[in-house]
Scaffold this active site. Structure first.
Site, PDB file in Angstrom:
ATOM      1  N   ILE A 148      15.722  -4.114  -8.106  1.00 24.60           N
ATOM      2  CA  ILE A 148      16.072  -2.691  -8.163  1.00 24.60           C
ATOM      3  C   ILE A 148      15.377  -1.919  -7.028  1.00 24.60           C
ATOM      4  CG2 ILE A 148      16.032  -0.654  -9.709  1.00 24.60           C
ATOM      5  CD1 ILE A 148      17.594  -3.096 -10.880  1.00 24.60           C
ATOM      6  N   LYS A 174      13.202  -6.719 -11.807  1.00 28.86           N
ATOM      7  CA  LYS A 174      12.078  -6.524 -10.873  1.00 28.86           C
ATOM      8  C   LYS A 174      12.258  -5.138 -10.272  1.00 28.86           C
ATOM      9  CE  LYS A 174      10.759  -6.733  -6.935  1.00 28.86           C
ATOM     10  NZ  LYS A 174      10.195  -5.515  -6.263  1.00 28.86           N
ATOM     11  N   GLU A 249      24.820  -4.552  -3.430  1.00 17.57           N
ATOM     12  CA  GLU A 249      25.216  -3.170  -3.130  1.00 17.57           C
ATOM     13  C   GLU A 249      24.226  -2.685  -2.079  1.00 17.57           C
ATOM     14  OE1 GLU A 249      25.054   0.168  -2.608  1.00 17.57           O
ATOM     15  OE2 GLU A 249      24.631   0.799  -4.666  1.00 17.57           O
ATOM     16  N   CYS A 283      22.862   5.684  -1.595  1.00 15.90           N
ATOM     17  CA  CYS A 283      23.662   4.704  -0.844  1.00 15.90           C
ATOM     18  C   CYS A 283      25.028   5.288  -0.483  1.00 15.90           C
ATOM     19  CB  CYS A 283      23.785   3.409  -1.621  1.00 15.90           C
ATOM     20  SG  CYS A 283      24.040   3.660  -3.364  1.00 15.90           S
ATOM     21  N   GLU A 383      22.309   3.663   8.630  1.00 15.19           N
ATOM     22  CA  GLU A 383      21.915   4.456   7.474  1.00 15.19           C
ATOM     23  C   GLU A 383      20.557   5.124   7.768  1.00 15.19           C
ATOM     24  OE1 GLU A 383      21.234   2.145   3.862  1.00 15.19           O
ATOM     25  OE2 GLU A 383      22.595   3.488   2.811  1.00 15.19           O
TER      26      GLU A 383
HETATM   27  P1  NAD Z   1      14.607  -3.130   0.195  1.00 11.46           P
HETATM   28  O1  NAD Z   1      16.011  -3.568   0.213  1.00 11.46           O
HETATM   29  O2  NAD Z   1      13.657  -3.950   0.995  1.00 11.46           O
HETATM   30  O3  NAD Z   1      14.024  -3.094  -1.310  1.00 11.46           O
HETATM   31  C1  NAD Z   1      14.814  -3.026  -2.455  1.00 11.46           C
HETATM   32  C2  NAD Z   1      14.254  -3.950  -3.528  1.00 11.46           C
HETATM   33  O4  NAD Z   1      14.236  -5.296  -3.025  1.00 11.46           O
HETATM   34  C3  NAD Z   1      12.813  -3.658  -3.950  1.00 11.46           C
HETATM   35  O5  NAD Z   1      12.653  -3.932  -5.334  1.00 11.46           O
HETATM   36  C4  NAD Z   1      12.012  -4.675  -3.145  1.00 11.46           C
HETATM   37  O6  NAD Z   1      10.760  -5.000  -3.732  1.00 11.46           O
HETATM   38  C5  NAD Z   1      12.932  -5.869  -3.175  1.00 11.46           C
HETATM   39  N1  NAD Z   1      12.717  -6.831  -2.105  1.00 11.46           N
HETATM   40  C6  NAD Z   1      12.252  -6.605  -0.841  1.00 11.46           C
HETATM   41  N2  NAD Z   1      12.202  -7.769  -0.151  1.00 11.46           N
HETATM   42  C7  NAD Z   1      12.654  -8.739  -0.980  1.00 11.46           C
HETATM   43  C8  NAD Z   1      12.865 -10.141  -0.838  1.00 11.46           C
HETATM   44  N3  NAD Z   1      12.582 -10.790   0.298  1.00 11.46           N
HETATM   45  N4  NAD Z   1      13.362 -10.825  -1.889  1.00 11.46           N
HETATM   46  C9  NAD Z   1      13.664 -10.208  -3.041  1.00 11.46           C
HETATM   47  N5  NAD Z   1      13.466  -8.886  -3.235  1.00 11.46           N
HETATM   48  C10 NAD Z   1      12.984  -8.152  -2.216  1.00 11.46           C
HETATM   49  O7  NAD Z   1      14.602  -1.632   0.615  1.00 11.46           O
HETATM   50  P2  NAD Z   1      13.379  -0.711   1.131  1.00 11.46           P
HETATM   51  O8  NAD Z   1      12.488  -1.494   2.067  1.00 11.46           O
HETATM   52  O9  NAD Z   1      12.749  -0.116  -0.049  1.00 11.46           O
HETATM   53  O10 NAD Z   1      14.162   0.401   1.961  1.00 11.46           O
HETATM   54  C11 NAD Z   1      14.593   0.117   3.275  1.00 11.46           C
HETATM   55  C12 NAD Z   1      15.977   0.662   3.539  1.00 11.46           C
HETATM   56  O11 NAD Z   1      16.894   0.108   2.599  1.00 11.46           O
HETATM   57  C13 NAD Z   1      16.160   2.154   3.367  1.00 11.46           C
HETATM   58  O12 NAD Z   1      15.819   2.861   4.518  1.00 11.46           O
HETATM   59  C14 NAD Z   1      17.623   2.266   3.082  1.00 11.46           C
HETATM   60  O13 NAD Z   1      18.356   2.311   4.273  1.00 11.46           O
HETATM   61  C15 NAD Z   1      17.937   1.001   2.339  1.00 11.46           C
HETATM   62  N6  NAD Z   1      18.028   1.216   0.883  1.00 11.46           N
HETATM   63  C16 NAD Z   1      19.258   1.273   0.341  1.00 11.46           C
HETATM   64  C17 NAD Z   1      19.395   1.496  -1.024  1.00 11.46           C
HETATM   65  C18 NAD Z   1      20.749   1.566  -1.651  1.00 11.46           C
HETATM   66  O14 NAD Z   1      20.902   2.193  -2.686  1.00 11.46           O
HETATM   67  N7  NAD Z   1      21.739   0.913  -1.103  1.00 11.46           N
HETATM   68  C19 NAD Z   1      18.277   1.658  -1.819  1.00 11.46           C
HETATM   69  C20 NAD Z   1      17.014   1.576  -1.239  1.00 11.46           C
HETATM   70  C21 NAD Z   1      16.914   1.351   0.115  1.00 11.46           C
END
Ligand code: NAD
Length: 480
Positions: A148, A174, A249, A283, A383
């Protein structure tokens, strides 16, 4: 806000194998609480418990209507505790309290909506001629791993837990390490509503550690992820290694095409909601406006007016719907957005409103409007995930569609016109999983949501979503 939150693993509230993580209040920039931090061992315990639960057949032996009623009860429990949950969400995520209340209400709706469909996951009979009776059954995958993000921690987890349970799966959630606290209420709701022990784990952990361990665990049967493209690629790779399906997503760079005959007064509300709610960290944010040349200048002024009239505050204005915009999630996300705007300006874009850090403690950024943006610029392609809208000009319909479709993403798109023929033509041509006509974010928990292109695959929300959580078994009977 209490000062410490535990993880919930397989029915027990526990400390984290990786210690604790400090949670910042984005509105102040100060630490507001601590949360247990899971390690790889915690993840393994959650998966083993979920496997044992699946093997017990407790969920699948239950009549689906009864399981669905438990899911719906979780939604009612959320509604009954809405104010307390909203206060925690607002503190850890930064969204104004009116937005947090809305998110808790939407989370409750997912339990209501999907709980009601638990009994509707029906197979069908397939005629094979004399001597056979054939039918299908929709069976749960088993262990659903749900990773999440921090932007809508409750809504996004609620939709996958509600679907996962309605279809008869165990769910392992998670949460984002930046917004772990409000999700504890899912575990409390589960305990209060009679969800069997082992069916749910909710914990936080670092993405590269606990997140990667969960996505790659051989005991997981299905993965649901919302977040960045880069992390989505890692998760899809892990899913491929274990031959399990995943739903991704991954955000978007969504455009509203505004025609000359659009209702521009109404569009001001669309802009306010589309890019400044949740400080643009959505998003499906309305991050590009593709405006007809005849209304372009007026529209730029109107959008800039909306930006200037949107105060940055977590004070009294934050109580009122559309009253104020809150901070971004972190200094890093805010600085990245400010840097992207500065880079766009150097590349020729005009900053019509905002563009800077907010003059407040916490991670605020001014509501920002960019004009004179060219379709191939980075600001029009990537984005920002912040309160930044780019306005681009078009001359004819074909060019408008080309600009709107001209990114790697394809999550949502909008068309604003009073001409129904033009709207339906655009709806067919726009390459996106959802098309809004004359209202950004039209739809709700009932309408399928998900991306084309790099915005991901699979659908959340709507009846389609449930199909991500079941697999079809065909049963062919030879009769004599
Ligand atoms: P992220 O995709 O890295 O994190 C989202 C989730 O994935 C978190 O729970 C994180 O702990 C988990 N995660 C991170 N690395 C992982 C891995 N290797 N394996 C499994 N799980 C993992 O996003 P972020 O670093 O928080 O944000 C970065 C960018 O992502 C933002 O600037 C934005 O552009 C984008 N984002 C998009 C959405 C959406 O709704 N589509 C949401 C959050 C962030």
């Amino acid at each position: 806000m209490r000062d410490y939150w535990q993880n919930y693993i397989a029915g027990d509230w526990v400390e984290g194998g990786a210690g604790r993580i400090a949670v910042e209040n984005p509105g102040t920039g100060e630490v507001c609480t601590e949360h247990a931090l899971a390690d790889v061992g915690d993840v393994d315990r959650a998966v083993q418990a979920a496997r044992a639960f699946v093997a017990s057949d407790v969920w699948t032996d239950m009549r689906p209507m009864a399981r669905g009623r438990i899911v719906q009860d979780m939604g009612r429990w959320f509604e009954a505790h809405a104010e307390e949950i909203a206060q925690v969400l607002s503190a850890e995520q930064g969204k104004p309290i009116w937005e947090a209340r809305g998110e808790v209400g939407n989370a409750a709706k997912y339990f209501d909506y999907f709980g009601a469909q638990a009994a509707l996951l029906e197979g069908r009979s397939i005629p094979l001629g004399a001597g056979y009776f054939d039918f299908t059954a929709l069976e749960p995958y088993g262990v659903s791993a749900q990773i999440i993000p921090w932007n809508f921690p409750l809504e996004i987890a609620a939709r996958s837990i509600a679907c996962g349970f309605a279809a008869g799966n165990a769910c392992i959630v998670k949460t984002s390490e930046m917004t772990p606290c409000a999700s504890a209420y899912f575990a409390q709701a589960a305990e209060a509503c009679g969800v069997p022990k082992g069916a749910l784990s909710v914990f936080t952990g670092l993405g590269a550690d606990a997140g990667a361990a969960l996505a790659g665990h051989p005991g997981v049967d299905q993965i649901v992820f919302t977040g960045s493209v880069a992390t989505g690629q890692r998760i899809a790779t892990a899913a491929a290694q274990n031959i399990v399906p995943c739903v991704l997503e991954l955000g978007g760079k969504s455009a509203a095409v505004v025609h000359a005959d659009a209702d521009l007064d109404a569009f001001e509300t669309d802009i306010r909601k589309g890019i400044y709610v949740n400080a643009g960290q959505i998003c499906s944010a309305l991050s590009r406006v593709v405006a007809h040349e005849s209304v372009h200048d007026e529209l730029v002024e109107r959008i800039a007016g909306v930006a200037r009239r949107t105060p940055l505050s977590l004070g009294a204005e934050a109580e009122e719907p559309l009253g104020a915009m809150g901070p971004m999630i972190s200094a890093a996300q805010r600085d990245r957005a400010v840097d992207m705007v500065a880079e766009a300006e150097r590349a020729g874009a005009q900053v019509v409103a905002g563009g800077r850090k907010g003059n407040l403690p916490g991670f605020f950024m001014e509501p920002t409007v960019l004009a004179n943006v060219q379709p191939d610029q980075r600001i029009a392609q990537e984005e920002v995930f912040g309160p930044v809208v780019s306005v681009l000009k078009y001359r004819d319909e074909a060019e408008a569609i080309q600009i709107a479709n001209g990114t790697d993403y394809g999550l949502v798109a909008g068309v604003f016109t009073r001409d129904l023929d033009r709207a339906t033509r655009a709806a067919r041509q726009l390459r996106a999983g959802q098309v809004f006509v004359n209202e950004w974010f039209a739809g709700g928990v009932e309408t399928p949501f998900g991306g084309y292109g790099k915005s991901g695959y699979g659908r959340e929300k709507g009846q389609e979503a449930l199909l991500n959580y079941v697999q079809t078994k065909n049963i062919a009977i030879r009769t004599r």
